[in-house]
Write a protein that holds these residues in place. Sequence first.
Motif, short mmCIF file in Angstrom:
data_model
loop_
_atom_site.label_atom_id
_atom_site.label_comp_id
_atom_site.label_asym_id
_atom_site.label_seq_id
_atom_site.Cartn_x
_atom_site.Cartn_y
_atom_site.Cartn_z
N VAL A 133 0.84 -1.21 0.00
CA VAL A 133 0.00 0.00 0.00
C VAL A 133 0.87 1.26 0.00
O VAL A 133 0.61 2.22 -0.74
N LEU A 134 1.92 1.25 0.83
CA LEU A 134 2.82 2.41 0.86
C LEU A 134 3.50 2.63 -0.49
O LEU A 134 3.62 3.77 -0.96
N MET A 135 3.92 1.54 -1.11
CA MET A 135 4.52 1.66 -2.45
C MET A 135 3.50 2.21 -3.43
O MET A 135 3.81 3.08 -4.24
N GLY A 136 2.27 1.71 -3.34
CA GLY A 136 1.20 2.17 -4.22
C GLY A 136 0.92 3.66 -4.06
O GLY A 136 0.74 4.38 -5.05
N LEU A 137 0.89 4.12 -2.82
CA LEU A 137 0.67 5.55 -2.58
C LEU A 137 1.81 6.40 -3.14
O LEU A 137 1.57 7.46 -3.73
N LYS A 138 3.02 5.92 -2.98
CA LYS A 138 4.18 6.65 -3.53
C LYS A 138 4.12 6.67 -5.06
O LYS A 138 4.37 7.71 -5.69
N PHE A 139 3.79 5.52 -5.67
CA PHE A 139 3.70 5.47 -7.14
C PHE A 139 2.57 6.37 -7.64
O PHE A 139 2.71 7.03 -8.66
N GLN A 141 1.43 9.08 -6.17
CA GLN A 141 1.91 10.46 -6.02
C GLN A 141 2.84 10.83 -7.18
O GLN A 141 2.71 11.90 -7.77
N ASP A 142 3.79 9.94 -7.50
CA ASP A 142 4.71 10.19 -8.62
C ASP A 142 3.94 10.34 -9.93
O ASP A 142 4.24 11.22 -10.75
N LEU A 149 4.46 5.12 -14.37
CA LEU A 149 4.54 3.88 -13.58
C LEU A 149 5.53 2.93 -14.24
O LEU A 149 5.37 2.57 -15.41
N ARG A 150 6.51 2.52 -13.48
CA ARG A 150 7.47 1.53 -13.98
C ARG A 150 6.89 0.14 -13.75
O ARG A 150 6.29 -0.14 -12.71
#
Length: 189
Positions: A133-139, A141-142, A149-150
């Motif tokens: 979830v934290l990775m998803g939120l960061k992605f 935001q980016d 999205l990579r």
Amino acid sequence: MVQDSSTATEKNVPIYRKFGMKVLDIATYIAGGLNVTDSQSGFRAYGRKAIENINLNGTDMSAGSEILIQARDHKLKFTEVEIHCRYDLEDCSSEHPFIHGPRVLFQLLKDMEYRRPLYYFAVPGLIMVSAGVLMGLKFLQDYILGGYLRFGPTLLMVMLTIIGAFMVFTGIILHAISRMIFLNEQMRK
């Protein structure tokens, strides 16, 4: 049941043994809920009730923790007494500590899978879901800020979230099943 509380003089206990004993004591606590100072001690005395109730499944040196966990399961009383041991003698141990320690830890993890599925499955699952979830939120935001999205990291995020969720549900289901088994055993007694 009497178990020792090994206290060797600090100068003759190798650091790797101190570390290994502490890890196995913590694993015994997590797997069986027992807080002891030396879970791997071979110096023990047993009363009749302990002899009648404790049945070992393991055939190796992981019996120390298994005995303690079964003593707790059968509500047997035990106490720790202080003994002194020496580590400065040559060729005294029947197994090398770097072989013995991981083997016992692996057996404790197997016991924890059955006895404490919430710890075994749900806790790591929650960590994985949180990371996803934290990775998803960061992605996200980016992406909103004009990035893209990579594929690799996004796939990792999705996998962490899905596998973590399955682990959480598996832990909850196995916990419910283990409680039903425990209650059935209690009703038979």
